[in-house]
Design an enzyme around this catalytic site. Structure first.
Site, PDB file in Angstrom:
ATOM      1  CE  LYS A  56      -0.483   0.017   5.047  1.00 17.53           C
ATOM      2  NZ  LYS A  56      -1.417   0.049   6.190  1.00 17.53           N
ATOM      3  NE  ARG A 154      -6.317   0.562  12.019  1.00 17.56           N
ATOM      4  CZ  ARG A 154      -5.103   0.350  11.520  1.00 17.56           C
ATOM      5  NH1 ARG A 154      -4.203   1.323  11.555  1.00 17.56           N
ATOM      6  NH2 ARG A 154      -4.761  -0.813  11.011  1.00 17.56           N
ATOM      7  CE1 TYR A 275      13.114  31.911   5.815  1.00 16.08           C
ATOM      8  CE2 TYR A 275      13.398  29.567   5.377  1.00 16.08           C
ATOM      9  CZ  TYR A 275      13.077  30.843   4.943  1.00 16.08           C
ATOM     10  OH  TYR A 275      12.708  31.044   3.642  1.00 16.08           O
ATOM     11  CG  MET A 328       9.574  24.097   0.646  1.00 16.96           C
ATOM     12  SD  MET A 328       8.401  25.211  -0.137  1.00 16.96           S
ATOM     13  CE  MET A 328       7.365  25.663   1.257  1.00 16.96           C
TER      14      MET A 328
END
Length: 434
Positions: A56, A154, A275, A328
């Site tokens: 998957k 679940r 940053y 990023m």
């Protein structure tokens, strides 16, 4: 601060390959031979149970088409996916395999299941009723699995609901090809929940006379033969994630991730990087700026600051720490301790590989190896080696079908769906009211 230039930069073979794909930021190499070796180890551990493969989420980011084809050639006969769309990719790659979709059944998806001969994993009485209606109206007889909840809370029928459909099983011609459950804490060897789930599943599975049973995921394979039943369903272990985190990893590494150095620069003591200026140079520092970031799946959580050491990468064969925040598209790496001539602009940095495991990276990301693998970005050139693949590059993928670019073997054709019978079969026994 000054920028270091190098007009005579000599690129490595990896960097030359990357130069042919200027839109890509790095190279993700997937070792199909390692995936096959991992499957065979799991198969040997689980004998005599069948060893299926969970592919998957695009085979945990490694390429469902390529992985399924390689494993099928190695002998794997059964594959699990999360949706009908994923099942269609696997069916096209391995026309003769058995494919289960863990996403359940909705009546409007019945034709899609039948068209590609995919078996739904049914975990709700409403799903079972809708599946019955579809099969009765269409004549479809492709089969389905029943998922029973034994403690995950679940998906899955409750044990009492599963007991309620036993008369249907005993009546024959029920169409159920597998009964399964899922372990919640299999990676924790001595967790009492494992024994509790085992006892619950063993009791209910024994009532599904003649139907194969499956409980063990990757970690469950290593809990012992009593957890293995007739089928095991490994996922993460196939791709090199450690299924036994309380012990050494028995699996081979599968992925190698490299990104390009786009600039080398020098900064003075006391200057900050990235940053927020959270990382301060404590000495004159040499930095390599690497073209990868959180948009590529290299999480911001791996950042370094003045109080916390971040993740490491391998530059010129040596581990070097990240400096400042991962952004990023870029990562700054402190290469001050390397020989000045050891690395140049355009060379490649290893983010995963050369001793840096998926699990180590996951630790720095504050997550698990599953999320690391499934997050690796689309901007990377993917290269498959081993298995039935040639060591050729594919362009950054927009979808799983693009991942076959550069392969010498033509794509497998999709199996034709079995014809529906014209006569309407007898209605199945009614569902219990509970």
């Amino acid at each position: 601060m000054n920028i270091v230039t190098d007009a005579k930069s000599q690129l490595t073979p990896d960097a030359n390959l990357l130069a042919a794909h200027p839109a890509a930021t790095g190279i993700l190499t997937i070792d199909l031979d390692a995936i096959i070796a991992n499957w065979r180890k799991l198969e040997k551990t689980a004998v005599p149970a069948e060893c299926a493969a969970v592919v998957k989420a695009n085979a945990y980011g490694c390429g469902a088409e390529q992985v399924s084809r390689a494993l099928a050639k190695a002998g794997c006969k059964t594959f699990f996916v999360a949706s009908v769309d994923e099942a269609a990719v696997v069916r096209a790659a391995v026309p003769q395999a058995t494919v289960y979709s863990l996403g359940g059944f909705f009546q409007q998806t019945g034709d899609a299941y039948a068209k590609i001969d995919c078996k739904p994993v049914i975990g709700d009485l409403n799903e079972l009723a809708e599946w019955d209606v579809f099969c009765r109206r269409s004549g479809w007889s492709g089969g389905a699995a029943i998922h029973i909840d034994t403690g995950m809370n679940r998906l899955g029928l409750t044990v009492s609901e599963a007991q309620g459909i036993i008369p249907r099983i005993n009546a024959g011609d029920h169409g159920i090809t597998l009964v399964m459950s899922h372990l919640a804490s299999a990676e924790l060897l001595n967790n009492p929940a494992n024994a509790k789930q085992l006892a619950s599943f063993r009791e209910i599975a024994s009532l599904f006379t003649g139907v194969p049973a499956s409980l063990a995921n990757s970690s469950g394979v290593f809990l012992g033969a009593q957890f293995q039943f007739e089928m095991v369903r490994p996922g993460c272990a196939l791709y090199g994630v450690n299924p036994t985190p309380e012990a050494d990893n028995p699996m081979q590494p599968v992925v190698d991730l490299k990104a390009r150095i786009v600039q080398i620069r020098n900064i003075d003591r006391g200057e900050t990087v990235g940053y927020g200026g959270t990382w301060t140079a404590r000495r004159p520092t040499r930095l390599a700026i690497v073209s990868a970031g959180y948009a590529d799946g290299y999480f911001r959580a791996a950042s370094a600051n003045d109080g916390t050491r971040g993740a490491e990468v391998v530059v010129a064969g040596k581990r070097c720490p990240i400096a400042g925040r991962v952004s990023m598209d870029l990562i700054a790496v402190d290469i001050t301790d390397l020989d000045k001539n050891a690395v140049r602009r355009g060379h490649m940095v290893t983010l995963i590989g050369e001793g840096i495991t998926v699990d180590e990276v996951a630790h720095h990301f504050g997550t698990i190896g599953y999320e690391v693998l499934t997050s690796l970005g689309r901007r990377f050139v993917r290269i498959y080696k081993g298995g039935d693949a040639v060591a050729a590059a594919s362009a950054p993928v927009a979808d799983s079908a693009d991942a076959t670019a550069g392969k010498s073997e033509p794509a497998a054709t999709q199996a034709a769906p079995p014809a529906f019978p014209t006569a309407e079969p007898a209605a199945p026994p009614p569902l219990p009211s509970a």
